[in-house]
Motif scaffolding. Structure first.
Motif, mmCIF file in Angstrom:
data_model
loop_
_atom_site.group_PDB
_atom_site.id
_atom_site.type_symbol
_atom_site.label_atom_id
_atom_site.label_comp_id
_atom_site.label_asym_id
_atom_site.label_seq_id
_atom_site.Cartn_x
_atom_site.Cartn_y
_atom_site.Cartn_z
ATOM 1 N N ASP A 253 -30.912 53.646 152.309
ATOM 2 C CA ASP A 253 -30.864 52.548 151.338
ATOM 3 C C ASP A 253 -29.468 52.321 150.776
ATOM 4 O O ASP A 253 -29.195 51.252 150.217
ATOM 5 C CB ASP A 253 -31.846 52.838 150.197
ATOM 6 C CG ASP A 253 -33.269 52.960 150.703
ATOM 7 O OD1 ASP A 253 -33.750 52.005 151.333
ATOM 8 O OD2 ASP A 253 -33.895 54.017 150.496
ATOM 9 N N LEU A 254 -28.594 53.308 150.926
ATOM 10 C CA LEU A 254 -27.212 53.207 150.450
ATOM 11 C C LEU A 254 -26.267 53.604 151.589
ATOM 12 O O LEU A 254 -25.622 54.664 151.539
ATOM 13 C CB LEU A 254 -26.999 54.129 149.249
ATOM 14 C CG LEU A 254 -27.690 53.764 147.935
ATOM 15 C CD1 LEU A 254 -27.546 54.903 146.934
ATOM 16 C CD2 LEU A 254 -27.124 52.473 147.363
ATOM 17 N N PRO A 255 -26.187 52.787 152.622
ATOM 18 C CA PRO A 255 -25.360 53.179 153.781
ATOM 19 C C PRO A 255 -23.885 53.353 153.459
ATOM 20 O O PRO A 255 -23.167 54.035 154.209
ATOM 21 C CB PRO A 255 -25.581 52.030 154.777
ATOM 22 C CG PRO A 255 -26.054 50.877 153.946
ATOM 23 C CD PRO A 255 -26.827 51.482 152.821
ATOM 24 N N ASP A 256 -23.416 52.780 152.360
ATOM 25 C CA ASP A 256 -22.004 52.908 151.983
ATOM 26 C C ASP A 256 -21.742 54.063 151.028
ATOM 27 O O ASP A 256 -20.595 54.263 150.598
ATOM 28 C CB ASP A 256 -21.523 51.606 151.339
ATOM 29 C CG ASP A 256 -21.599 50.421 152.293
ATOM 30 O OD1 ASP A 256 -21.394 50.625 153.504
ATOM 31 O OD2 ASP A 256 -21.890 49.307 151.825
ATOM 32 N N ALA A 257 -22.775 54.815 150.691
ATOM 33 C CA ALA A 257 -22.594 55.937 149.768
ATOM 34 C C ALA A 257 -21.701 57.005 150.394
ATOM 35 O O ALA A 257 -21.664 57.181 151.617
ATOM 36 C CB ALA A 257 -23.941 56.539 149.395
ATOM 37 N N GLU A 258 -20.977 57.718 149.551
ATOM 38 C CA GLU A 258 -20.164 58.851 149.998
ATOM 39 C C GLU A 258 -21.008 60.114 149.898
ATOM 40 O O GLU A 258 -21.471 60.473 148.811
ATOM 41 C CB GLU A 258 -18.918 58.986 149.130
ATOM 42 C CG GLU A 258 -18.014 57.761 149.165
ATOM 43 C CD GLU A 258 -16.780 57.936 148.298
ATOM 44 O OE1 GLU A 258 -16.363 59.100 148.072
ATOM 45 O OE2 GLU A 258 -16.236 56.923 147.840
ATOM 46 N N LEU A 259 -21.226 60.783 151.020
ATOM 47 C CA LEU A 259 -22.082 61.968 151.067
ATOM 48 C C LEU A 259 -21.232 63.202 151.348
ATOM 49 O O LEU A 259 -20.471 63.237 152.319
ATOM 50 C CB LEU A 259 -23.142 61.813 152.156
ATOM 51 C CG LEU A 259 -23.972 63.056 152.483
ATOM 52 C CD1 LEU A 259 -24.765 63.521 151.271
ATOM 53 C CD2 LEU A 259 -24.901 62.782 153.667
ATOM 54 N N HIS A 260 -21.390 64.217 150.492
ATOM 55 C CA HIS A 260 -20.693 65.486 150.671
ATOM 56 C C HIS A 260 -21.716 66.621 150.578
ATOM 57 O O HIS A 260 -22.336 66.813 149.527
ATOM 58 C CB HIS A 260 -19.617 65.668 149.601
ATOM 59 C CG HIS A 260 -18.555 64.616 149.630
ATOM 60 N ND1 HIS A 260 -17.380 64.765 150.335
ATOM 61 C CD2 HIS A 260 -18.508 63.380 149.047
ATOM 62 C CE1 HIS A 260 -16.644 63.670 150.177
ATOM 63 N NE2 HIS A 260 -17.301 62.816 149.403
ATOM 64 N N LEU A 261 -21.894 67.348 151.654
ATOM 65 C CA LEU A 261 -22.774 68.514 151.685
ATOM 66 C C LEU A 261 -21.927 69.749 151.420
ATOM 67 O O LEU A 261 -21.042 70.088 152.214
ATOM 68 C CB LEU A 261 -23.478 68.618 153.041
ATOM 69 C CG LEU A 261 -24.390 67.444 153.403
ATOM 70 C CD1 LEU A 261 -24.856 67.560 154.850
ATOM 71 C CD2 LEU A 261 -25.593 67.373 152.464
ATOM 72 N N LEU A 262 -22.180 70.410 150.296
ATOM 73 C CA LEU A 262 -21.384 71.564 149.891
ATOM 74 C C LEU A 262 -22.109 72.864 150.241
ATOM 75 O O LEU A 262 -23.301 72.867 150.536
ATOM 76 C CB LEU A 262 -21.102 71.493 148.387
ATOM 77 C CG LEU A 262 -20.472 70.178 147.892
ATOM 78 C CD1 LEU A 262 -20.163 70.279 146.403
ATOM 79 C CD2 LEU A 262 -19.229 69.819 148.677
ATOM 80 N N ASP A 263 -21.384 73.942 150.188
ATOM 81 C CA ASP A 263 -21.964 75.251 150.510
ATOM 82 C C ASP A 263 -22.596 75.827 149.251
ATOM 83 O O ASP A 263 -22.056 76.715 148.595
ATOM 84 C CB ASP A 263 -20.877 76.185 151.046
ATOM 85 C CG ASP A 263 -21.444 77.535 151.480
ATOM 86 O OD1 ASP A 263 -22.665 77.619 151.736
ATOM 87 O OD2 ASP A 263 -20.673 78.513 151.535
ATOM 88 N N GLY A 264 -23.748 75.256 148.899
ATOM 89 C CA GLY A 264 -24.431 75.678 147.687
ATOM 90 C C GLY A 264 -25.870 75.240 147.709
ATOM 91 O O GLY A 264 -26.401 74.826 148.747
ATOM 92 N N GLY A 265 -26.501 75.329 146.538
ATOM 93 C CA GLY A 265 -27.910 74.994 146.427
ATOM 94 C C GLY A 265 -28.167 73.991 145.312
ATOM 95 O O GLY A 265 -27.343 73.128 145.021
ATOM 96 N N HIS A 266 -29.304 74.157 144.644
ATOM 97 C CA HIS A 266 -29.783 73.156 143.699
ATOM 98 C C HIS A 266 -28.911 73.029 142.461
ATOM 99 O O HIS A 266 -28.827 71.963 141.866
ATOM 100 C CB HIS A 266 -31.225 73.513 143.289
ATOM 101 C CG HIS A 266 -31.930 72.436 142.547
ATOM 102 N ND1 HIS A 266 -32.450 71.332 143.162
ATOM 103 C CD2 HIS A 266 -32.210 72.298 141.225
ATOM 104 C CE1 HIS A 266 -33.029 70.550 142.264
ATOM 105 N NE2 HIS A 266 -32.888 71.110 141.073
#
Length: 289
Positions: A253-266
């Motif tokens: 739904d937000l194809p222009d969003a900036e996504l960052h997957l970090l080495d962490g949890g919740h």
């Protein structure tokens, strides 16, 4: 002495609700609203706020029935009630436009607030907040069992997790041992100490209400598709409730969003604070209009 970056601890009356909130930053700076998650309070933002307060006004209230805020008799303890509370809190402080930090159940409450007045939202920061039913993680199994069979007995069973040990499990939530060492026991010790019998009953009701909240997931998604607010997604995939797929689903739904997957949890603000702050400091000045 300039104490702009110091977090202030304040109480305010919001339509008869004695409300505790944390504030940092200049009063005339662009505002960031920080609704907290479960089973936490504004305490989750205590380290985040001073690191952004040189250019932003950060506001983190405790919801009624949580943290140091009152637990009034007449309040409606559901997601609509909390969203309305946030709206009144902002109005009380004279905040018209703001960036919105969405985390845990604060994400769904915050999105209801955004749906009420989409023109007020300057940007979104999304951190481990789920609105895609097909991407719920394995720790949702007990809740999904209740959703399928919402009997009084099953509702009572939900309360079995509302213990100090249950809170500890919520805060540690599947992160690797070396990351778990970064999560202070203050989180579950403090928030368990603030639990009362009445608050426990309220909490069971809020958790049970997640079943009805599923019907809102398409509405949250529609808001994102229609309004396309500038969005930064920072996510800890080591999350039994909201794994990596829950983050990537936002890109539908937000194809222009900036996504960052970090080495962490919740609870990234405990384990990956510097990374999150750096990403937010880069993102907000670029998108705020």
């Amino acid at each position: 002495m300039d104490d702009t970056n110091t977090v202030k601890h304040r109480w305010i009356d919001v339509d008869g609700v004695g409300t505790f909130y944390r504030e940092a930053g200049p009063a005339d700076a662009p505002a960031i609203l920080l609704p907290h998650g479960y089973p936490c309070s504004s305490y989750e933002f205590r380290n985040f706020m001073p690191l952004l307060a040189d250019g932003w006004r950060l506001l983190a209230p405790d919801f009624p029935g949580c943290g140091y805020s009152d637990t009034p008799e007449g309040f409606v303890y559901d997601f609509d009630g909390y969203a309305t509370f946030l709206d009144r809190f902002l109005n009380r402080l004279g905040i018209e436009r703001f960036a919105l930090y969405l985390h845990d159940f604060g994400s769904q409450i915050g999105l209801r607030l955004a749906i009420m007045r989409p023109d007020r939202i300057a940007a979104l920061i999304i951190q481990n907040g789920d609105i895609y039913e097909d991407q719920l993680g394995p720790k949702y199994a007990a809740l999904q069992e209740y959703f399928r069979n919402p009997t009084p007995e099953m509702r009572a069973k939900l309360g079995e997790a509302i213990t100090e040990e249950g809170f500890r499990d919520e805060f540690l939530n599947d992160v690797r041992p070396e990351l778990a060492e970064r999560i202070p026991p203050d989180l579950w010790k403090l928030h368990w100490s603030l639990m009362t019998d009445r608050r426990r009953k309220i909490t069971i009701g809020v958790i049970a209400g997640l079943k009805d909240n599923l019907a809102w997931f398409p509405r949250y998604q529609a808001y994102l598709r229609e309004h396309r607010p500038p969005t930064l997604i920072v996510w800890g995939p080591q999350d039994g409730y909201m794994p990596e797929g829950s983050a990537r689903a936002y890109l539908r739904d937000l194809p222009d969003a900036e996504l960052h997957l970090l080495d962490g949890g919740h609870w990234l603000l405990e384990t990956n604070l510097a990374e999150v702050v750096a990403l937010v400091r880069d993102f907000l000045p670029r998108v705020w209009r």
